[in-house]
Design an enzyme around this catalytic site. Sequence first.
Site, short mmCIF file in Angstrom:
data_model
loop_
_atom_site.label_atom_id
_atom_site.label_comp_id
_atom_site.label_asym_id
_atom_site.label_seq_id
_atom_site.Cartn_x
_atom_site.Cartn_y
_atom_site.Cartn_z
N GLU A 192 -2.05 -0.23 -8.66
CA GLU A 192 -3.50 -0.33 -8.56
C GLU A 192 -4.09 0.99 -8.08
O GLU A 192 -3.58 1.60 -7.14
CB GLU A 192 -3.79 -1.46 -7.54
CG GLU A 192 -5.23 -1.86 -7.41
CD GLU A 192 -5.38 -3.01 -6.40
OE1 GLU A 192 -4.42 -3.79 -6.22
OE2 GLU A 192 -6.44 -3.11 -5.79
N LYS A 225 -13.60 -7.82 -7.27
CA LYS A 225 -14.02 -8.17 -5.91
C LYS A 225 -15.53 -8.40 -5.92
O LYS A 225 -16.27 -7.56 -6.43
CB LYS A 225 -13.69 -7.05 -4.93
CG LYS A 225 -12.21 -6.83 -4.68
CD LYS A 225 -12.00 -5.63 -3.77
CE LYS A 225 -10.51 -5.39 -3.55
NZ LYS A 225 -10.28 -4.10 -2.85
N ASP A 248 -9.36 -0.94 -9.40
CA ASP A 248 -10.10 -1.61 -8.33
C ASP A 248 -11.39 -0.83 -8.11
O ASP A 248 -12.42 -1.11 -8.75
CB ASP A 248 -9.21 -1.64 -7.07
CG ASP A 248 -9.88 -2.22 -5.84
OD1 ASP A 248 -11.09 -2.47 -5.88
OD2 ASP A 248 -9.21 -2.41 -4.79
N LYS A 263 0.87 -1.17 0.00
CA LYS A 263 0.00 0.00 0.00
C LYS A 263 0.91 1.23 0.00
O LYS A 263 1.91 1.25 0.73
CB LYS A 263 -0.88 -0.01 1.25
CG LYS A 263 -1.92 -1.13 1.25
CD LYS A 263 -3.07 -0.82 0.31
CE LYS A 263 -4.21 -1.83 0.48
NZ LYS A 263 -5.35 -1.53 -0.41
MG MG Z 1 -7.16 -2.03 -4.05
#
Ligand code: MG
Length: 369
Positions: free
Chosen positions: A214, A263, A239, A164
């Site tokens: 991402e 997702k 995403d 991240k």
């Molecule tokens: Mg993500």
Amino acid sequence: MRIASVEVSEITMTRREAFVSSRARVDERRILLVSIRDTDGYEGWGECSAPEEPRYCEEWTNASWEVMNTILVPSLLRKANLTAKDVREHFDAYRGNKMAKAAIEAACWDIEARRRNMPLWQFLGGTDDPVPCGVALGIMDSVDELIVRIEREIDSGYRRIKLKIKPGWDIRIVEAVRAKFARLDLMLDANGAYGIDDLDTLKALDKFELLMIEQPFAPDDLWAYQEARQQLSTPICLDETVVSVLSAKAALLFRLCEIINVKLGRVGGHAEARDIVKLCLDHGIPCWCGGQHEAGIGRAHSIALATLMRRDIPSELSASARYWTEDIIIPEINVDEQGYLHPPTGPGIGFEVNRRLIDAATKRRLVHR
Ligand code: MG
């Protein structure tokens, strides 16, 4: 199937360690679980991936609880007979709230696979090849701490590491990680922390040979994606931007990304996720299955989704023990020493639900008939 009852429970679970992204810190999770029983006695489970606050997207636990209990579940119970495939269309009457919808829809898929005595992944059309797994590491207090964690994950077998990032925790960090792990499959996730004015920073990351970056920009900053994609050599993965087949199609046609992270919760359930995977396969666009601090039921559904995909990019499906002291499914999810997860062979999601643990962790519960 004819639905006899729907139970919505809120449980709390504490992560073994806190996880920090550019937008949120996650330690205690409030998770909504859905259990649906049909009139023949089959039971299916779903899990809502909505976070505790609307930081990742608009949805959050309390909002999902409300929409499930006051709108979605009552509307489902008014249907006399339905199949799992119908649920998406039935919920189309209501905008958004995809994580709430996905939890209910997924429970219907679980029941229907159990009725056929078939693993859910097989019912959805997946294959039982092992699924390669990768992990995400949050923003930490120091680079040294991060390096130690990466070593631990590599030793456990995980096949790619995602870091991240946010402004100030980016170039310096990636440089240090690359210096130590020259050949590691490495990718970054910014959760929308940058703007087009930060393009020079993002360009500076090109030299580290990353698998992808991402969601560098906000979900709706489509122009920034189009612009950046022409200027960056690191592939861009979307995403938060991709919430449906339609938005996935727009991302491909407008050339906003090279890769899509799918997702289940973000796109509203299995039917929609499966269509996005198919779109990606048809267009030769790589996709992989993302994670959202799910407990075992949510993760079991994600495994089924991942079996529909090519296995070239590791999905974010790590072992239960990385998250929880004890998970809500039996057996817990395990990843082998090579970093692969093996699709379960039992019916439905392929795991038993740990009722004792769920009951002990339940803060509130509503039963609809
Ligand atoms: Mg993500």
